[in-house]
Scaffold this active site. Structure first.
Site, mmCIF file in Angstrom:
data_model
loop_
_atom_site.group_PDB
_atom_site.id
_atom_site.type_symbol
_atom_site.label_atom_id
_atom_site.label_comp_id
_atom_site.label_asym_id
_atom_site.label_seq_id
_atom_site.Cartn_x
_atom_site.Cartn_y
_atom_site.Cartn_z
ATOM 1 N N ASP A 73 -90.608 52.616 -4.190
ATOM 2 C CA ASP A 73 -90.699 53.306 -5.543
ATOM 3 C C ASP A 73 -90.962 54.645 -5.274
ATOM 4 O O ASP A 73 -91.754 55.168 -4.654
ATOM 5 C CB ASP A 73 -91.594 52.627 -6.487
ATOM 6 C CG ASP A 73 -91.498 52.967 -7.731
ATOM 7 O OD1 ASP A 73 -90.500 53.179 -8.420
ATOM 8 O OD2 ASP A 73 -92.407 53.062 -8.542
ATOM 9 N N HIS A 182 -87.912 62.850 0.862
ATOM 10 C CA HIS A 182 -89.013 62.164 0.594
ATOM 11 C C HIS A 182 -88.884 60.584 1.232
ATOM 12 O O HIS A 182 -89.653 60.179 2.046
ATOM 13 C CB HIS A 182 -89.610 61.995 -0.781
ATOM 14 C CG HIS A 182 -88.646 61.608 -1.876
ATOM 15 N ND1 HIS A 182 -87.428 62.478 -1.792
ATOM 16 C CD2 HIS A 182 -88.593 60.829 -2.890
ATOM 17 C CE1 HIS A 182 -86.715 61.745 -2.983
ATOM 18 N NE2 HIS A 182 -87.493 60.943 -3.338
#
Length: 201
Positions: A73, A182
């Site tokens: 997520d 990321h």
């Protein structure tokens, strides 16, 4: 070859993760490729809660220990907005996945704000088996610019500017983005664990 099911129906995300994990001797398949037609509700209060929930639900559905399950997520956290949009990144403007509206809302909220620092955060959960669950995080820092730049990427990429590269994520080719993103940073933290598992350590 060990199979890893990526608990996502987001084609862009699947493509990115497949590219990043390609050096490993692991076959990465999407939920669609695994024949699983499930949309897990992301109602956690943190990225990690959502990632674990997705991984666990798919792990229980597959119910086959020859598969590893990976869920992530991720989203954008803007300092001046107290970390928003955060876990609501995909549905910031109300409609899930409406990138245009989400970016419009972000630009409107940031209109008179000088501190434009932000970061993309990715939390990942890898369920190898019932005893082995790995949680990792990756972050990349940037700045929210005042207008969209670039045609690549997805989501907030056209607004997320990396000063060191003098480009937004959307101006980078996938190879460059996947080196610094990321998701890449989270996956680097996973690589060692996957290697050890595959080598039977």
């Amino acid at each position: 070859m060990k199979k890893l099911i990526l608990a996502s129906n987001n084609e862009n995300k699947v493509k990115e993760i497949k590219e990043i994990l390609s050096p490993l001797n692991v076959q990465v398949i999407s939920l669609k490729e695994a024949g699983v037609n499930v949309e897990v509700e992301e109602d956690g209060k943190t990225f990690m809660e959502n990632a674990y929930k997705k991984a666990k639900e798919i792990y229980d559905i597959i119910n086959d220990e020859s598969y590893m399950i990976l869920a992530d997520d991720s989203g954008l956290a803007v300092d001046a907005l107290d970390g928003a949009p955060g876990v609501y990144s995909a549905r910031f403007a109300g409609e899930h996945g409406n990138t245009e509206k989400n970016n419009e809302k972000l630009l409107t909220l940031m209109e008179n704000i000088n501190d434009r620092s932000a970061k993309f955060i990715c939390n990942m959960v890898l369920i190898i088996d019932k005893e082995n669950v790995i949680r990792v995080q990756g972050e990349v820092e940037g700045v929210i610019i005042k207008e969209e730049r670039g045609e690549n990427g997805f989501g907030y990429d056209p607004l997320f500017y990396i000063p060191e590269y003098n480009m937004t994520f959307a101006q980078m080719d996938s190879k460059t983005k996947n080196l610094i993103s990321h998701r890449k940073k989270a996956l680097i933290n996973l690589e060692e664990a996957i290697r050890k598992y595959l080598q039977g350590e």
